[in-house]
Design a protein around this motif. Sequence first.
Motif, mmCIF file in Angstrom:
data_model
loop_
_atom_site.group_PDB
_atom_site.id
_atom_site.type_symbol
_atom_site.label_atom_id
_atom_site.label_comp_id
_atom_site.label_asym_id
_atom_site.label_seq_id
_atom_site.Cartn_x
_atom_site.Cartn_y
_atom_site.Cartn_z
ATOM 1 N N LYS A 162 0.850 -1.200 0.000
ATOM 2 C CA LYS A 162 0.000 0.000 0.000
ATOM 3 C C LYS A 162 0.888 1.254 0.000
ATOM 4 O O LYS A 162 0.607 2.224 -0.695
ATOM 5 C CB LYS A 162 -0.897 -0.018 1.247
ATOM 6 N N GLY A 197 -15.446 6.658 -3.955
ATOM 7 C CA GLY A 197 -15.188 5.259 -3.600
ATOM 8 C C GLY A 197 -13.832 5.173 -2.921
ATOM 9 O O GLY A 197 -12.991 4.336 -3.251
ATOM 10 N N GLU A 225 -17.510 8.016 0.150
ATOM 11 C CA GLU A 225 -17.485 6.584 0.408
ATOM 12 C C GLU A 225 -18.878 6.127 0.832
ATOM 13 O O GLU A 225 -19.580 6.814 1.561
ATOM 14 C CB GLU A 225 -16.414 6.292 1.494
ATOM 15 N N LEU A 267 -10.383 5.212 -7.614
ATOM 16 C CA LEU A 267 -9.394 4.140 -7.678
ATOM 17 C C LEU A 267 -10.000 2.829 -7.207
ATOM 18 O O LEU A 267 -10.558 2.748 -6.114
ATOM 19 C CB LEU A 267 -8.175 4.515 -6.829
ATOM 20 N N HIS A 268 -9.934 1.843 -8.072
ATOM 21 C CA HIS A 268 -10.428 0.506 -7.758
ATOM 22 C C HIS A 268 -11.920 0.513 -7.431
ATOM 23 O O HIS A 268 -12.362 -0.209 -6.547
ATOM 24 C CB HIS A 268 -9.598 -0.115 -6.619
HETATM 25 C C1 LIG Z 1 -11.918 -1.543 -3.681
HETATM 26 S S1 LIG Z 1 -12.294 -0.181 -2.628
HETATM 27 C C2 LIG Z 1 -11.082 0.992 -3.137
HETATM 28 C C3 LIG Z 1 -10.748 2.005 -2.075
HETATM 29 C C4 LIG Z 1 -9.716 3.071 -2.480
HETATM 30 N N1 LIG Z 1 -10.178 3.891 -3.579
HETATM 31 C C5 LIG Z 1 -8.376 2.449 -2.825
HETATM 32 O O1 LIG Z 1 -8.069 2.318 -4.018
HETATM 33 O O2 LIG Z 1 -7.674 2.072 -1.916
HETATM 34 C C6 LIG Z 1 -13.785 0.437 -3.353
HETATM 35 C C7 LIG Z 1 -14.588 1.328 -2.385
HETATM 36 O O3 LIG Z 1 -15.628 1.971 -3.101
HETATM 37 C C8 LIG Z 1 -16.787 2.016 -2.292
HETATM 38 N N2 LIG Z 1 -17.926 2.145 -3.204
HETATM 39 C C9 LIG Z 1 -18.411 1.205 -4.049
HETATM 40 N N3 LIG Z 1 -19.454 1.700 -4.754
HETATM 41 C C10 LIG Z 1 -19.618 2.994 -4.345
HETATM 42 C C11 LIG Z 1 -20.519 4.027 -4.708
HETATM 43 N N4 LIG Z 1 -21.438 3.823 -5.644
HETATM 44 N N5 LIG Z 1 -20.403 5.219 -4.082
HETATM 45 C C12 LIG Z 1 -19.454 5.421 -3.149
HETATM 46 N N6 LIG Z 1 -18.564 4.477 -2.774
HETATM 47 C C13 LIG Z 1 -18.644 3.277 -3.357
HETATM 48 C C14 LIG Z 1 -16.745 0.717 -1.520
HETATM 49 O O4 LIG Z 1 -17.483 0.795 -0.310
HETATM 50 C C15 LIG Z 1 -15.236 0.552 -1.258
HETATM 51 O O5 LIG Z 1 -14.865 1.102 -0.028
#
Ligand SMILES: C[S@@+](CC[C@H](N)C(=O)[O-])C[C@H]1O[C@@H](n2cnc3c(N)ncnc32)[C@H](O)[C@@H]1O
Length: 401
Positions: A162, A197, A225, A267-268
């Motif tokens: 990370k 996200g 989030e 991201l992701h």
């Molecule tokens: C795989 S994690 C990536 C976290 C961070 N961006 C990283 O790359 O470390 C994806 C995150 O997006 C959030 N998420 C998914 N769909 C979402 C939405 N429609 N609106 C806001 N957050 C969302 C999930 O709860 C999760 O915490």
Amino acid sequence: MTGNIVSAREELISRLRESCADDSFVRLTLSSPRRADAAVQRVIVRLIALAGAPHLSFTFREERRDTTHNLPLTEAFAEVERRLRTEFRGATLATTAADWQLQAGDGSDGRLIRHRATHAAAPARVHDEKKPTLLGEAAQPWLAALGLVDNAGRPRRKLADKHTQIDRYVEILAHLARDAGLAATDGDRPLRIVDVGCGKGHLTFAAWHLGRTVLGRRVQVTGVEARQDLVDEANAVARSLGADDLRFVHGDIDRVPLDGVEVLVALHACNTATDHAIRRGVEAGARLVVVAPCCHQEVRPQLGRPEPLAPVLRHGLFAERMAEWATDGLRTLVLEHRGYATKAIEFVSSEHTPKNVMLAAVRATTAPDDAQRAKTRAAIDAFRAFFGISRQALDPLLRGD
Ligand SMILES: C[S@@+](CC[C@H](N)C(=O)[O-])C[C@H]1O[C@@H](n2cnc3c(N)ncnc32)[C@H](O)[C@@H]1O
């Protein structure tokens, strides 16, 4: 314990000296500037070893940037005393024996209050003298508060990937921000960055660091989030650092207000959440859109087997990879159609994470003319026809052509 303002301050310095001598020092924070317009809002002080000698490392938190300065102990104690006398009313000294809070008013009502120690162990004092990166000393307080590094500034073993990702991300984002013309200040207007996200917000903190410390801009950074618990945790860390220009909100990528956003990051974000983020960023007129897609599920079931790829796409793995490639390729074409110059970048080596493709889009200074739009539209239509892709979550960005 109470006393007049001078003795309370002197006693704090004496506790500071003792804690450095017996190695119980954890952290010192100077806060509550005496002047409302003070440039330095807060100072965070750590004990480190430099070339084998103990030093205090001062991180000066200004509105737009953090700077760091290391001093040998004797000079450092004098510096703390001077800053408390002339610049700051409050201080908190954390040691493994007790926490000491200096509450000083303008008059003679200064008090030094003893609290139970919040830290059981003193941090290691080794100064990490690895090659400087854009994270640097100024990033140590937030990296430590997020638990990504130990108190000596070394990446925690389990989170080393990370840490590498954050390091590289800041480096890439710095280049992209310059490409997008965001490095220069825009009057007093803060640079507005939204990370949708954002999860635990590690990369949101990194974007915040980039804006204020690397670019030296006033910033307004928001992490969005869907999970309230992650929002609360990230906000608690931001508040503990006094980061008033960084906040986390509970919200949905599809609906969160994005007025005035200049940098939109996702991201992701799973599957089509990446497309929703791209669409929102484009519709909001963001100058820089940065996504690192993951879980490409929308295109895979639609993917045909055009010749001469058909014999190869019999293999599920190749079809899977081709669907990812086609999805991300299509995303770049749609972004170009909407007037962005795009780049596909390997985010970090696949040895660190398989989710290592980043798509970056910098908005051109002039909107594409009709001929350019016709050309990119034809490229999109041909690409989709070739792979049999009839629908894609970015379709709203193609309406009205
Ligand atoms: C795989 S994690 C990536 C976290 C961070 N961006 C990283 O790359 O470390 C994806 C995150 O997006 C959030 N998420 C998914 N769909 C979402 C939405 N429609 N609106 C806001 N957050 C969302 C999930 O709860 C999760 O915490």
